[in-house]
Motif scaffolding. Sequence first.
Motif, PDB file in Angstrom:
ATOM      1  N   GLY A   1       0.854  -1.181   0.000  1.00  0.00           N
ATOM      2  CA  GLY A   1       0.000   0.000   0.000  1.00  0.00           C
ATOM      3  C   GLY A   1       0.891   1.232   0.000  1.00  0.00           C
TER       4      GLY A   1
ATOM      5  N   GLN B   1       1.395   5.765   2.282  1.00  0.00           N
ATOM      6  CA  GLN B   1       2.471   6.313   3.125  1.00  0.00           C
ATOM      7  C   GLN B   1       3.499   7.097   2.305  1.00  0.00           C
ATOM      8  OE1 GLN B   1       0.944   3.539   3.613  1.00  0.00           O
ATOM      9  NE2 GLN B   1       0.658   3.216   5.772  1.00  0.00           N
TER      10      GLN B   1
ATOM     11  N   ASP C   1      -0.301  -0.496  -4.750  1.00  0.00           N
ATOM     12  CA  ASP C   1      -1.577   0.235  -4.751  1.00  0.00           C
ATOM     13  C   ASP C   1      -1.321   1.689  -4.373  1.00  0.00           C
ATOM     14  OD1 ASP C   1      -4.665   0.291  -4.573  1.00  0.00           O
ATOM     15  OD2 ASP C   1      -4.015   1.184  -2.684  1.00  0.00           O
TER      16      ASP C   1
ATOM     17  N   SER D   1     -12.903   1.030  -5.203  1.00  0.00           N
ATOM     18  CA  SER D   1     -12.522   0.926  -3.801  1.00  0.00           C
ATOM     19  C   SER D   1     -13.730   1.406  -3.012  1.00  0.00           C
ATOM     20  CB  SER D   1     -11.299   1.807  -3.523  1.00  0.00           C
ATOM     21  OG  SER D   1     -10.886   1.641  -2.184  1.00  0.00           O
TER      22      SER D   1
ATOM     23  N   GLN E   1     -11.747  -3.206  -3.941  1.00  0.00           N
ATOM     24  CA  GLN E   1     -10.845  -3.004  -2.795  1.00  0.00           C
ATOM     25  C   GLN E   1     -11.716  -2.683  -1.581  1.00  0.00           C
ATOM     26  OE1 GLN E   1      -7.541   0.150  -1.265  1.00  0.00           O
ATOM     27  NE2 GLN E   1      -7.229  -0.589  -3.336  1.00  0.00           N
TER      28      GLN E   1
ATOM     29  N   ARG F   1      -7.627  -3.987   1.947  1.00  0.00           N
ATOM     30  CA  ARG F   1      -6.861  -2.821   2.408  1.00  0.00           C
ATOM     31  C   ARG F   1      -6.979  -2.639   3.919  1.00  0.00           C
ATOM     32  NH1 ARG F   1     -11.302   0.408   0.356  1.00  0.00           N
ATOM     33  NH2 ARG F   1     -12.184   1.752   1.966  1.00  0.00           N
TER      34      ARG F   1
ATOM     35  N   LEU G   1      -3.822  -4.051   8.567  1.00  0.00           N
ATOM     36  CA  LEU G   1      -3.275  -4.007   9.936  1.00  0.00           C
ATOM     37  C   LEU G   1      -4.052  -3.014  10.798  1.00  0.00           C
ATOM     38  CD1 LEU G   1       0.523  -4.121   8.998  1.00  0.00           C
ATOM     39  CD2 LEU G   1      -0.896  -5.992   9.910  1.00  0.00           C
TER      40      LEU G   1
ATOM     41  N   SER H   1      -4.525   0.100  10.374  1.00  0.00           N
ATOM     42  CA  SER H   1      -3.638   1.287  10.476  1.00  0.00           C
ATOM     43  C   SER H   1      -2.472   1.056  11.440  1.00  0.00           C
ATOM     44  CB  SER H   1      -4.407   2.542  10.910  1.00  0.00           C
ATOM     45  OG  SER H   1      -5.556   2.752  10.150  1.00  0.00           O
TER      46      SER H   1
ATOM     47  N   LYS I   1       1.908  -3.059  18.470  1.00  0.00           N
ATOM     48  CA  LYS I   1       3.029  -2.305  19.046  1.00  0.00           C
ATOM     49  C   LYS I   1       2.609  -1.002  19.732  1.00  0.00           C
ATOM     50  CE  LYS I   1       4.103   0.180  14.780  1.00  0.00           C
ATOM     51  NZ  LYS I   1       5.041   0.407  13.701  1.00  0.00           N
ATOM     52  N   TYR I   2       1.383  -0.576  19.608  1.00  0.00           N
ATOM     53  CA  TYR I   2       0.969   0.682  20.229  1.00  0.00           C
ATOM     54  C   TYR I   2       0.394   0.428  21.622  1.00  0.00           C
ATOM     55  CZ  TYR I   2       0.890   1.840  15.226  1.00  0.00           C
ATOM     56  OH  TYR I   2       1.207   1.982  13.898  1.00  0.00           O
TER      57      TYR I   2
ATOM     58  N   ARG J   1      -3.942   9.328  11.896  1.00  0.00           N
ATOM     59  CA  ARG J   1      -4.272   8.675  13.170  1.00  0.00           C
ATOM     60  C   ARG J   1      -4.361   9.698  14.303  1.00  0.00           C
ATOM     61  NH1 ARG J   1       0.194   4.091  12.323  1.00  0.00           N
ATOM     62  NH2 ARG J   1       1.292   6.005  11.736  1.00  0.00           N
TER      63      ARG J   1
ATOM     64  N   GLU K   1     -11.622   4.336   7.901  1.00  0.00           N
ATOM     65  CA  GLU K   1     -10.282   4.182   7.311  1.00  0.00           C
ATOM     66  C   GLU K   1      -9.186   4.291   8.371  1.00  0.00           C
ATOM     67  OE1 GLU K   1     -10.082   3.311   4.349  1.00  0.00           O
ATOM     68  OE2 GLU K   1     -11.905   4.034   3.381  1.00  0.00           O
TER      69      GLU K   1
ATOM     70  N   ILE L   1      -2.690  -5.525   0.954  1.00  0.00           N
ATOM     71  CA  ILE L   1      -1.790  -4.406   0.593  1.00  0.00           C
ATOM     72  C   ILE L   1      -1.406  -3.590   1.828  1.00  0.00           C
ATOM     73  CG2 ILE L   1      -2.414  -4.169  -1.835  1.00  0.00           C
ATOM     74  CD1 ILE L   1      -4.426  -1.926  -0.895  1.00  0.00           C
TER      75      ILE L   1
ATOM     76  N   GLY M   1       0.392  -1.062   4.172  1.00  0.00           N
ATOM     77  CA  GLY M   1       1.258   0.093   4.006  1.00  0.00           C
ATOM     78  C   GLY M   1       2.443  -0.073   4.947  1.00  0.00           C
TER      79      GLY M   1
ATOM     80  N   GLN N   1       9.657  -2.949   7.996  1.00  0.00           N
ATOM     81  CA  GLN N   1       8.233  -3.313   8.052  1.00  0.00           C
ATOM     82  C   GLN N   1       7.829  -4.071   6.789  1.00  0.00           C
ATOM     83  OE1 GLN N   1       5.803   0.138   8.772  1.00  0.00           O
ATOM     84  NE2 GLN N   1       6.463   0.336  10.888  1.00  0.00           N
TER      85      GLN N   1
ATOM     86  N   ASN O   1       6.292  -7.808   6.664  1.00  0.00           N
ATOM     87  CA  ASN O   1       4.979  -8.109   6.094  1.00  0.00           C
ATOM     88  C   ASN O   1       5.051  -9.184   5.017  1.00  0.00           C
ATOM     89  OD1 ASN O   1       3.945  -6.217   7.801  1.00  0.00           O
ATOM     90  ND2 ASN O   1       3.947  -4.564   6.294  1.00  0.00           N
TER      91      ASN O   1
HETATM   92  N1  LIG Z   1     -10.041   4.552   0.407  1.00  0.00           N
HETATM   93  C1  LIG Z   1      -9.091   3.767  -0.033  1.00  0.00           C
HETATM   94  O1  LIG Z   1      -9.124   3.310  -1.140  1.00  0.00           O
HETATM   95  C2  LIG Z   1      -7.941   3.443   0.884  1.00  0.00           C
HETATM   96  C3  LIG Z   1      -7.992   3.824   2.232  1.00  0.00           C
HETATM   97  C4  LIG Z   1      -6.984   3.422   3.082  1.00  0.00           C
HETATM   98  C5  LIG Z   1      -5.922   2.667   2.592  1.00  0.00           C
HETATM   99  N2  LIG Z   1      -5.875   2.332   1.272  1.00  0.00           N
HETATM  100  C6  LIG Z   1      -4.748   1.541   0.716  1.00  0.00           C
HETATM  101  O2  LIG Z   1      -4.488   0.456   1.578  1.00  0.00           O
HETATM  102  C7  LIG Z   1      -3.123   0.472   2.014  1.00  0.00           C
HETATM  103  C8  LIG Z   1      -3.006  -0.179   3.369  1.00  0.00           C
HETATM  104  O3  LIG Z   1      -3.787   0.460   4.343  1.00  0.00           O
HETATM  105  P1  LIG Z   1      -3.156   1.485   5.393  1.00  0.00           P
HETATM  106  O4  LIG Z   1      -1.791   1.812   4.954  1.00  0.00           O
HETATM  107  O5  LIG Z   1      -4.151   2.565   5.554  1.00  0.00           O
HETATM  108  O6  LIG Z   1      -3.137   0.680   6.751  1.00  0.00           O
HETATM  109  P2  LIG Z   1      -2.396  -0.643   7.267  1.00  0.00           P
HETATM  110  O7  LIG Z   1      -1.737  -1.316   6.133  1.00  0.00           O
HETATM  111  O8  LIG Z   1      -3.416  -1.388   8.036  1.00  0.00           O
HETATM  112  O9  LIG Z   1      -1.334  -0.052   8.312  1.00  0.00           O
HETATM  113  C9  LIG Z   1      -0.129   0.539   7.894  1.00  0.00           C
HETATM  114  C10 LIG Z   1       0.704   0.945   9.119  1.00  0.00           C
HETATM  115  O10 LIG Z   1       0.939  -0.204   9.929  1.00  0.00           O
HETATM  116  C11 LIG Z   1       2.231  -0.134  10.517  1.00  0.00           C
HETATM  117  N3  LIG Z   1       2.989  -1.304  10.059  1.00  0.00           N
HETATM  118  C12 LIG Z   1       3.041  -1.808   8.790  1.00  0.00           C
HETATM  119  N4  LIG Z   1       3.787  -2.913   8.758  1.00  0.00           N
HETATM  120  C13 LIG Z   1       4.247  -3.122  10.021  1.00  0.00           C
HETATM  121  C14 LIG Z   1       5.078  -4.123  10.604  1.00  0.00           C
HETATM  122  N5  LIG Z   1       5.575  -5.130   9.904  1.00  0.00           N
HETATM  123  N6  LIG Z   1       5.335  -4.015  11.933  1.00  0.00           N
HETATM  124  C15 LIG Z   1       4.842  -3.006  12.673  1.00  0.00           C
HETATM  125  N7  LIG Z   1       4.040  -2.042  12.160  1.00  0.00           N
HETATM  126  C16 LIG Z   1       3.744  -2.096  10.848  1.00  0.00           C
HETATM  127  C17 LIG Z   1       2.860   1.170  10.068  1.00  0.00           C
HETATM  128  O11 LIG Z   1       2.552   2.137  11.062  1.00  0.00           O
HETATM  129  P3  LIG Z   1       3.673   3.121  11.693  1.00  0.00           P
HETATM  130  O12 LIG Z   1       3.799   4.187  10.650  1.00  0.00           O
HETATM  131  O13 LIG Z   1       3.048   3.586  12.971  1.00  0.00           O
HETATM  132  O14 LIG Z   1       4.920   2.332  11.875  1.00  0.00           O
HETATM  133  C18 LIG Z   1       2.088   1.453   8.789  1.00  0.00           C
HETATM  134  O15 LIG Z   1       2.101   2.826   8.457  1.00  0.00           O
HETATM  135  C19 LIG Z   1      -2.761   1.964   1.927  1.00  0.00           C
HETATM  136  O16 LIG Z   1      -1.369   2.210   1.945  1.00  0.00           O
HETATM  137  C20 LIG Z   1      -3.446   2.341   0.640  1.00  0.00           C
HETATM  138  O17 LIG Z   1      -2.671   1.916  -0.477  1.00  0.00           O
HETATM  139  C21 LIG Z   1      -6.878   2.692   0.420  1.00  0.00           C
END
Ligand SMILES: NC(=O)c1ccc[n+]([C@@H]2O[C@H](COP(=O)([O-])OP(=O)(O)OC[C@H]3O[C@@H](n4cnc5c(N)ncnc54)[C@H](OP(=O)(O)O)[C@@H]3O)[C@@H](O)[C@H]2O)c1
Length: 327
Positions: free
Chosen positions: A19, A22, A51, A153, A173, A201, A204, A206, A212-213, A225, A238, A282, A284, A290, A294
């Motif tokens: 994702g 970020q 993505d 999405s 998505q 999507r 995790l 967010s 870890k939090y 956040r 989201e 996907i 992020g 990280q 993943n």
């Molecule tokens: N409306 C939409 O279409 C929409 C909305 C949301 C997301 N998305 C897509 O979905 C993707 C994924 O969702 P997301 O990024 O919102 O949330 P996520 O993947 O659930 O969480 C990402 C966050 O989790 C933490 N993290 C990731 N891998 C880790 C690991 N191995 N160990 C510890 N912490 C880890 C990091 O936080 P820290 O920064 O605190 O380390 C990272 O910024 C996005 O990047 C985007 O491409 C789309």
Amino acid sequence: METRILGRTGRQVGVVGLGCWQLGGGWGTVDDEQALGVLRAAVDAGVTFLDTADVYGDGRSETFIGRFLRERGREGLTVATKVGGRADRKVAEAFTADNLRAWTDRSRRNLGVDTLDLVQLHCPETAVYSTDAVFDALDDLVSSGAIAAYGVSVETVDEALTAIARPNVATVQIILNAFRLKPLDRVLPAAREAGVGIIARVPLASGLLSGKYDEHTTFAPDDHRTFNRHGEAFDVGETFSGVPYEVGVRASREVREIAGDTLTAAFALRWVIDQPGVTAVIPGASSPDQVRGNIAAAELPPLTDQQLADLERLYDERIREHVHDRW
Ligand SMILES: NC(=O)c1ccc[n+]([C@@H]2O[C@H](COP(=O)([O-])OP(=O)(O)OC[C@H]3O[C@@H](n4cnc5c(N)ncnc54)[C@H](OP(=O)(O)O)[C@@H]3O)[C@@H](O)[C@H]2O)c1
């Protein structure tokens, strides 16, 4: 890495993608080197599916990916982007053929490609999914060669089901993770039946599902956040998957125990990968470590029956009341 067919695009993608929100902004400061480092680490370790969206950093995320594609070549990679977020309001009237053409042309320039692999409507209002003219315009973009395929999405299960019923929607998505189980009931079975790909999507929640939090963790002011914790800027679902932060922190401690010796984030991703109907997850990431953590999810064994039962109980006891009827 295991690959799966990305719905009606017919393309093969690895089960763990990246994702790229970020890389644009909205998660505190991610400088250029950090953003490129995350991309390089992902692709070097076997990620083949990225993505992004035109609004992530107002094109910054797409531009980084474009730069990376020029360096490395496109071979074997699939890049999905999203359009619609640049409209003042994501209503059907905004999704005109002219706007869709202009948005996709901008993404083509940012990514440096003639044909976009996959364009997703970026969480438009519900009525858009029932507006034939929008999908006719997308069909025209496919015919013209500007895009190879399109998907959506979505925020809600009902929107996903409406989209899946359309003949040329290649992918959906949707938020899916151990704190968001509702898509399992109807969306995943319908997508499987129709041959539509599911891109999971916010896998995790967010970052909550990394375990870890704690109650004292703070996030930067320009991190959603902090600024979207109650849905002040966009859909609250989201951010932390719609789970109130303190509830999520307590529940994630239990997830960490259920995961045992396995890294909690990878364990949480494995759960998503194993849901029948899911094509790719996907997560992020804000660092190369990280990303690599993943990707390890792709090599983990499936969860045990006891772990699956424990997660289901946790959802019913702590999470369901906060999210299940909302999306
Ligand atoms: N409306 C939409 O279409 C929409 C909305 C949301 C997301 N998305 C897509 O979905 C993707 C994924 O969702 P997301 O990024 O919102 O949330 P996520 O993947 O659930 O969480 C990402 C966050 O989790 C933490 N993290 C990731 N891998 C880790 C690991 N191995 N160990 C510890 N912490 C880890 C990091 O936080 P820290 O920064 O605190 O380390 C990272 O910024 C996005 O990047 C985007 O491409 C789309």
